[in-house]
Design an enzyme around this catalytic site. Structure first.
Site, PDB file in Angstrom:
ATOM      1  N   ASN A   1      16.134  26.816  -3.442  1.00  0.00           N
ATOM      2  CA  ASN A   1      16.352  25.996  -4.692  1.00  0.00           C
ATOM      3  C   ASN A   1      16.569  26.911  -6.022  1.00  0.00           C
ATOM      4  O   ASN A   1      15.590  27.221  -6.663  1.00  0.00           O
ATOM      5  CB  ASN A   1      15.159  24.917  -4.927  1.00  0.00           C
TER       6      ASN A   1
ATOM      7  N   ASP B   1       5.706  24.942  -3.038  1.00  0.00           N
ATOM      8  CA  ASP B   1       5.843  23.663  -2.295  1.00  0.00           C
ATOM      9  C   ASP B   1       5.459  22.494  -3.276  1.00  0.00           C
ATOM     10  O   ASP B   1       4.690  22.947  -4.185  1.00  0.00           O
ATOM     11  CB  ASP B   1       5.271  23.682  -1.081  1.00  0.00           C
TER      12      ASP B   1
HETATM   13  P1  ITT Z   1      12.571  25.265  -1.061  1.00  0.00           P
HETATM   14  O1  ITT Z   1      13.754  25.799  -0.531  1.00  0.00           O
HETATM   15  O2  ITT Z   1      11.828  26.082  -1.842  1.00  0.00           O
HETATM   16  O3  ITT Z   1      11.794  24.620   0.128  1.00  0.00           O
HETATM   17  P2  ITT Z   1      13.046  22.328  -1.988  1.00  0.00           P
HETATM   18  O4  ITT Z   1      13.994  21.899  -3.020  1.00  0.00           O
HETATM   19  O5  ITT Z   1      13.354  22.074  -0.622  1.00  0.00           O
HETATM   20  O6  ITT Z   1      13.138  24.295  -1.923  1.00  0.00           O
HETATM   21  P3  ITT Z   1      10.315  21.638  -1.554  1.00  0.00           P
HETATM   22  O7  ITT Z   1      10.602  21.599  -0.121  1.00  0.00           O
HETATM   23  O8  ITT Z   1       9.208  22.206  -2.317  1.00  0.00           O
HETATM   24  O9  ITT Z   1      11.559  22.109  -2.336  1.00  0.00           O
HETATM   25  O10 ITT Z   1      10.517  19.996  -2.001  1.00  0.00           O
HETATM   26  C1  ITT Z   1       9.727  19.640  -3.164  1.00  0.00           C
HETATM   27  C2  ITT Z   1      10.781  18.311  -3.587  1.00  0.00           C
HETATM   28  O11 ITT Z   1      10.153  17.787  -4.888  1.00  0.00           O
HETATM   29  C3  ITT Z   1      12.273  18.751  -4.012  1.00  0.00           C
HETATM   30  O12 ITT Z   1      13.155  18.534  -3.025  1.00  0.00           O
HETATM   31  C4  ITT Z   1      12.329  17.762  -5.419  1.00  0.00           C
HETATM   32  O13 ITT Z   1      12.967  16.597  -4.854  1.00  0.00           O
HETATM   33  C5  ITT Z   1      10.993  17.468  -5.781  1.00  0.00           C
HETATM   34  N1  ITT Z   1      10.501  18.390  -6.768  1.00  0.00           N
HETATM   35  C6  ITT Z   1       9.875  19.484  -6.839  1.00  0.00           C
HETATM   36  N2  ITT Z   1       9.719  19.968  -8.101  1.00  0.00           N
HETATM   37  C7  ITT Z   1      10.146  19.081  -8.983  1.00  0.00           C
HETATM   38  C8  ITT Z   1      10.725  19.281 -10.270  1.00  0.00           C
HETATM   39  O14 ITT Z   1      10.008  20.072 -11.184  1.00  0.00           O
HETATM   40  N3  ITT Z   1      11.354  17.981 -10.855  1.00  0.00           N
HETATM   41  C9  ITT Z   1      11.866  17.080 -10.023  1.00  0.00           C
HETATM   42  N4  ITT Z   1      11.828  17.316  -9.004  1.00  0.00           N
HETATM   43  C10 ITT Z   1      10.953  18.001  -8.227  1.00  0.00           C
END
Ligand code: ITT
Ligand code: NA
Length: 184
Positions: free
Chosen positions: A9, A65
């Protein structure tokens, strides 16, 4: 100092950099998949992922996470936020809150670090509420529907600098930076 951020991300990396540059810590994204176990809390998920980093001898590497915890939904989607965003999407999350008076929610970030072979976890929380409609084009994920406490704008309507003064991620990375500067 430099840390490596194992994430797919890009937004997470940009926001972490925006915080860590204040501490003269550089962030480099690495395309290594983090270990993602299922658990009831993001802190436990990040801890297991940090232990896995250490097992792989990935020193000075972080994983993160996150979850959005909606009070009226007993904390849902919480650790399932990524899955729910992909499957239900924002509109159907809003639908679950139709007619609900208390729209309060919080975001929680858990950042796992491997440092000198030892795993550590840093947590950050931001309180707020769920908007009635998605608003704004910035950020990612649930940003268009999250209004941080004390603001009238959603995270998606704030600049990355403004979001990074108050966000769950900013708070977790501030704690990480202070710990790193005190211990390295
Ligand atoms: P990784 O590769 O780091 O896992 P990811 O995007 O899949 O990236 P996560 O598994 O931690 O990340 O998923 C967290 C979800 O929570 C992410 O897909 C977003 O939809 C949401 N999220 C996390 N932080 C956020 C933020 O600052 N603003 C809005 N949504 C957020
Ligand atoms: Na993920």
């Amino acid at each position: 100092m430099r840390i490596y951020f194992a994430t797919s991300n890009r937004h997470k990396v940009l926001e972490a950099s925006s915080v860590l540059k204040r501490y003269s810590i550089e962030v480099e994204q690495i395309m290594v998949k983090k270990l993602e176990v299922q658990a009831d809390d993001v802190e436990e998920i990040a801890r297991t992922a940090a232990e896995d980093l250490c097992a792989r001898r990935m020193d000075m590497t972080v994983v993160e996470d996150d979850g959005l915890y909606i009070k009226a939904l007993e904390g849902f989607p919480g650790p399932y936020s990524e899955y729910v965003y992909r499957t239900l999407g924002l509109r159907r999350v809003l639908k679950l809150l139709e007619g609900v008076g208390d729209r309060s929610a919080f975001f929680k970030a858990a950042v796992g670090l491997c440092n000198n072979g030892v795993p550590h976890v840093f947590v950050g929380v931001v309180d707020g509420e769920i908007a009635l409609e998605p608003r704004g084009l910035g950020g990612f994920g649930y940003d268009p529907i999250f209004i941080p406490k004390g603001y009238s704008l959603t995270f998606a309507e704030l600049s990355i600098e403004e979001k990074s003064k108050i966000s769950h991620r900013a708070r977790a990375f501030q704690a990480l930076a202070e710990w790193l500067l005190a211990h390295n």
